[in-house]
Design an enzyme around this catalytic site. Structure first.
Site, PDB file in Angstrom:
ATOM      1  N   HIS A  82       0.821  -1.206   0.000  1.00  0.00           N
ATOM      2  CA  HIS A  82       0.000   0.000   0.000  1.00  0.00           C
ATOM      3  C   HIS A  82       0.860   1.263   0.000  1.00  0.00           C
ATOM      4  CE1 HIS A  82      -3.783   2.070   0.893  1.00  0.00           C
ATOM      5  NE2 HIS A  82      -3.112   2.826   1.739  1.00  0.00           N
ATOM      6  N   HIS A 102     -10.378   2.348  -1.370  1.00  0.00           N
ATOM      7  CA  HIS A 102     -10.557   1.965   0.034  1.00  0.00           C
ATOM      8  C   HIS A 102     -11.344   0.662   0.072  1.00  0.00           C
ATOM      9  CE1 HIS A 102     -10.106   4.205   4.088  1.00  0.00           C
ATOM     10  NE2 HIS A 102      -8.945   3.928   3.560  1.00  0.00           N
TER      11      HIS A 102
END
Lengths: 771, 242
Positions: A76, A122
């Protein structure tokens, strides 16, 4: 509460990051090489990553340091599996003022304005806690745009869910839509467009991507590049709590079962749009005479990421004192404070003499603010809490130093799943297919009507009003157009062409409002790169995007990669989302007219019945088969024609043919205009592929009959074929040779089997307040 | 006499630009929109912080849309206790005009300046939609300054964007007949008797759920909302010259 739970173990190859953070404190004196290496592995670091850390440090890293690496070297934060692929994408282009690596890409749009824009995912948080996952996704992408110095002016959302009929999809979709609404409506940024797609491949792992755009004067851009020894880092916004610790590492794993996911809630952040609004206004109104030297939003890995990234970018060091961080809970450990992903926070670097005034600027509106670090020339970030130093690491080793992962990649993809031999034979009446397909391409109004689309007074075209969203620039008739496109179902069969089909659709949608594609932000959503076949799919998508962008002469100005999108049911289809930006020379000319009785309807672009992958083939065969149809040269010709037609006021309206194909586009247009039409298509041996085959570069145009000749002339000049489809009027949707449906029957199908988003209760965020 | 006239500044008399203040609560998000709409309609408008009493030198006060103080409690409840709102009755006594849009309407109701209450939408969700409202006889009954340019039956197109806009009142019929100047052509939120807006006794205070400030330019979808602000300006300027 511990930092993370231990129950979850996604897969042996990739053990649960953070699982053992609280297991033992490895004090420098106590722990040996072997236990440090085991702890590193338990935190999700790979053996060669640990070796890199070990040899760079020339000592055994502390427990806290390993946790920082676990977060900052997660997929990430580090893009370690994809950055060599992303490096191949074109980044230079006309008007690009900031590209990848900045908070958000910035493109000059003329008249002294620029647009900052970026898309972000998300997905994992939204799978576990749909409302907060989606809400904080919106908050997070807004902070990126604000950090760049821009005032947010628009949100768009791209949502992919599992089967429309499954109860899990209904639950997740309700929460996600309410979360986007809850945050975006309250903070007051209009949501001007989006895509919602259903496909069984997203069951259990929804995709929730949000794009934010902001307006900025080109010279007013801000940077995260910290510099100036002795300058001070301020932490401003909400107080720091225990929410969302190590969310970045969590987001870099595959999702478990619903039961397992429930145990991951400590990784989920909680959003507070009211604090977000106060913070947005305070950061945007920060007095120029106080600086700031640098600005960074706090997202993944919280203070850790902000300090290491700002220091690494500026080539400086930082001495961080965690004792001065305002906390929501008194007994937080150094690690919890450093890695907390509490929302609504920014870091600012200011000169020491400006600290008191800067702190007062934020405190006066009820936000917390504290000086937490001082810049040094050491190149290292040193972190202490109450006089004990727990982290002392080179900034550039942590931020940007993650070694590229070396996962195996398949030499080639398995052969494309071909269309079954019977595809040349029509299998059911055309109008039956129309009704079934229309139910799958259902009306999104129940979703987008939950979003405020007009706050801010710039929305010229919002959701459902045109093929792309249009915003007006301040005090001007110039506008910007934004749209999202992307199709996991097409990329599932052919990732390379599927990615290009997304670019084609973006070009087509923007041209329908008179805008030329200037730049894109890409939201890339994939499964695990540790699977050689999935790894190949990732490479193919990015290659397809890169080649397509070079052909169109369009750059990528930033974006996001989300990996490990899989659930126990399997991997998601590779899903690149293209967020496209263009300039509208005059918003008054954007054709927005609905169909009117007497209008002539035409299709611009080639009529074709070539078989290929489409929503229709999935409907007919129950899986994704065939190859997507895509022709970027034809798209460019059609786009040039559309811009010429709009400039000449030669059409009443334009609408892009997209998912579902030509006849679906016609049906939706009639439904939105609430009027019928009598239409005919040329005879074809494959009428279904002509009607629903998603042929490339097609756009519907409508206008008064006497103006058709002028349109033909322009189409000839631009070498674009066209075909008159028929006349608008009546209360039936008639396809000559195939029969007719009443508009009522058509509407029933359109409102058909989507999950009932209208039942969504307006959920309130249980967010904590700033004092 | 308006408060502005009372202070007797240099701008008094025919053609003077009327002044407006838009109150900004923490969490307001329609403040700039309302400010722009007022300026576009011939006002000289400025922003005013909610923690200060209302200024005496303005002719019109606007309470904007948004989520004041987060609206984590009943919408508008906290804002109704802000000093600017607490000072509103005294300010009104001097003769000014007030418009509360959306959250501003909720605040006026919570402050007891307008009758009734605004409850959760039915169905219970936030809804944004372009809708039409129709002007009722009540709009013209007290010669409300907000409807000087309107005729009964006029239809105005503007967007709604709210979650708590269902108007309720225990003595429905009386209120509807006298106080409700605008009704929804298609009820989007379960509001009593399609109520979209409410006036106070004097006709000078207007609470309105749809957003007229977002409907002041045709290129943004409609300029029907501008009629309200222009009526208000016309009223204020003609009052001074009278």
């Amino acid at each position: 509460m511990t930092i993370a739970t231990r129950e979850h173990d996604a897969q042996p190859a990739h053990s649960s990051a953070g699982a053992d953070l609280d297991a033992r404190r490895l004090d420098r004196d106590e722990h040996d090489e072997g236990s440090a290496a085991r702890l590193a592995e338990a935190m999700g670091l790979l053996p060669h990553e640990y070796q890199t850390i070990r040899s760079a440090l020339e000592r055994i890293p502390t427990h806290e340091e390993l946790a920082v690496f676990s977060g900052m070297w997660s997929e990430h934060c580090s893009y370690k599996s994809t950055r060599h692929l992303l490096a191949t994408l074109p980044k230079e282009g006309r008007g690009v003022l900031a590209g990848p690596g900045s908070h958000a890409g910035v493109v000059d749009v003329g008249e002294g304005w620029a647009v900052a824009f970026k898309i972000e995912s998300h997905n994992h948080p939204s799978a576990v806690e749909p409302y907060q996952g989606a809400a904080t996704g919106v908050g997070g992408i807004l902070r990126d745009v604000i950090a760049q110095g821009a005032r947010p002016c628009a949100l768009l959302d791209f949502l992919c869910f599992g089967n429309a009929q499954s109860p899990q999809t209904a639950r997740i979709q309700r929460g996600v839509v309410a979360g986007i609404a809850g945050y975006g409506n309250a903070i007051g940024i209009p949501n001007i467009g989006g895509r919602t797609q259903h496909h069984p491949g997203y069951e259990g792992n929804p995709l929730v991507n949000a794009l934010a755009a902001g307006l900025i004067r080109p010279h007013a851009q801000r940077t995260a590049r910290a510099h100036g020894t002795g300058n001070v880092v301020l932490l401003v916004g909400a107080a720091t709590g225990r929410d969302g610790i190590l969310g970045a590492a969590f987001a870099s794993e595959a999702l478990g079962s619903q039961e397992q996911n429930r145990t991951r809630r400590s990784h989920i952040q909680v959003g507070d749009p009211f604090a977000g609004k106060l913070l947005m206004e305070a950061v945007l109104s920060f007095p120029a005479e106080l600086g700031p030297v640098a600005v960074q939003d706090l997202g993944a890995c919280g203070i850790a990421c902000a300090t290491f990234e700002m220091a690494a970018l500026g080539g400086v060091g930082m001495d961080v004192d965690l004792s001065s961080v305002p906390l929501r809970e008194a007994d937080m450990t150094a690690l919890e404070i450093f890695l907390s992903e509490s929302q609504e926070r920014f870091a600012l670097v200011v000169q020491p003499e400006h600290v008191p005034a800067a702190l007062e600027h934020f405190r006066s509106v009820g936000l917390t603010a504290a000086a937490i670090a001082v810049l040094t020339d050491s190149g290292r970030v040193r972190v202490r809490k109450e006089q004990s130093v727990c982290i002392d690491l080179p900034a550039r080793l942590v931020a940007g130093g993650a070694p590229a992962s070396r996962f195996a990649i398949a030499a080639a993809l398995p052969p494309l799943p071909e269309l079954p031999a019977d595809h040349n034979t029509p299998h059911e009446p055309l109008l039956t297919t129309l009704q079934k397909l229309l139910a799958q391409c259902a009306d999104a109004e129940p979703i987008y009507s939950q979003f405020d689309q007009t706050v801010g007074n710039r929305t010229v075209c919002g959701p459902g009003q045109a093929s792309a969203a249009v915003l007006r620039l301040p005090d001007s008739m110039r506008g910007v157009a934004l749209t999202l496109s992307g199709r996991g179902d097409l990329c599932a069969v052919d990732p390379y062409r599927g990615a290009q089909a997304a670019l084609a659709e973006a070009t087509r949608r923007l041209a329908c409002v008179g805008a030329e594609l200037l730049a894109i932000t890409d939201g890339l959503n994939f499964a695990s790169p540790r699977d050689p076949i999935e790894h190949r799919r990732i490479a193919e998508v990015i290659a397809g995007l890169g080649d397509g962008l070079r052909q169109l002469g369009v750059p990528v100005t930033g974006g996001n990669v989300s990996l490990y999108n899989e659930s126990p049911r399997g991997p998601i289809p590779p899903t690149p989302m293209v967020g496209a930006l263009g300039v509208v020379p005059d918003v008054r000319k954007v054709p927005r007219a609905r169909l009117q009785a007497g209008h002539t309807l035409l299709v611009l672009g080639e009529l074709s019945d070539e078989p290929g992958a489409a929503q229709y083939t999935r409907l007919r065969y129950g899986s994704d088969v065939g190859s997507p149809r895509c022709d970027l040269s034809a798209e460019q010709r059609v786009a040039r024609l559309l811009c010429a037609l709009i400039a000449a006021d030669a059409v009443a309206g334009l609408s892009a043919v997209t998912q579902g194909g030509l006849v679906i586009a016609l049906a939706k247009l009639c439904l939105r205009s609430d009027i019928g039409a009598a239409l005919s298509l040329p005879a074809s041996p494959r009428p279904h592929f002509q009607a629903f085959g998603e042929q490339p570069a097609q756009v519907l145009a409508w206008l008064d009959r006497q103006r058709v000749a002028a349109l033909r002339q322009l189409a000839d000049v631009h070498a674009v074929p066209y075909h008159v489809l028929g006349e608008v009027g009546g209360s039936d949707f008639q396809l000559v040779g195939h029969g007719a449906l009443t508009m009522r029957e058509l509407r029933t199908a359109w409102r058909g089997n989507a999950p009932d988003a209208a039942r969504t209760s307006t959920q309130r965020s249980a967010g904590t307040h700033v004092s | 006499m308006t408060p502005a006239a009372a202070v007797n500044d240099s701008g008094r008399g025919r053609g003077r630009t009327p002044r407006a203040a838009v109150v900004v609560f923490p969490g307001s998000n329609g403040d700039r929109d309302l400010l722009e709409a007022l300026n576009l309609s011939g006002f000289s408008a400025r922003l005013h912080p909610a923690h200060m009493a209302l200024p005496a030198d303005v002719d019109l006060v606007g309470l904007p849309g948004g989520f004041s103080y987060g609206d984590y409690w009943r919408a508008g409840m906290l804002a109704s206790r802000a000093r600017a709102v607490q000072s509103l009755p005294a300010w009104l006594a001097a003769g000014g005009l007030v418009i509360g849009v959306c959250n501003g309407f909720q605040i006026l109701v919570e402050a007891g300046i307008l009758p009734g209450a605004l409850s959760y939408n039915q169905p219970p969700r936030f809804v944004h939609r372009w809708i039409e409202v129709e002007v009722t006889p009540a709009a013209l009954r007290n010669q409300s300054p907000w409807f000087g340019q309107a005729r009964v039956g006029d239809r105005l197109r503007m967007p709604i964007a709210h979650a708590e806009g269902r108007y309720v009142h225990p003595q429905g019929d009386d209120v509807i007949a006298t106080r409700v100047p605008l009704v929804y052509c298609e009820n989007p939120n379960g509001s009593l008797a399609d109520t979209a807006a409410v006036l106070d006794d004097s006709g000078r205070v207007l609470g309105i759920m749809p957003h007229p400030e977002r409907a002041c330019e045709a290129v943004l979808g409609s300029d029907d909302g501008a009629a309200l602000f222009q009526s208000a300006r016309q009223f204020l300027t003609s009052q001074e010259s009278a």
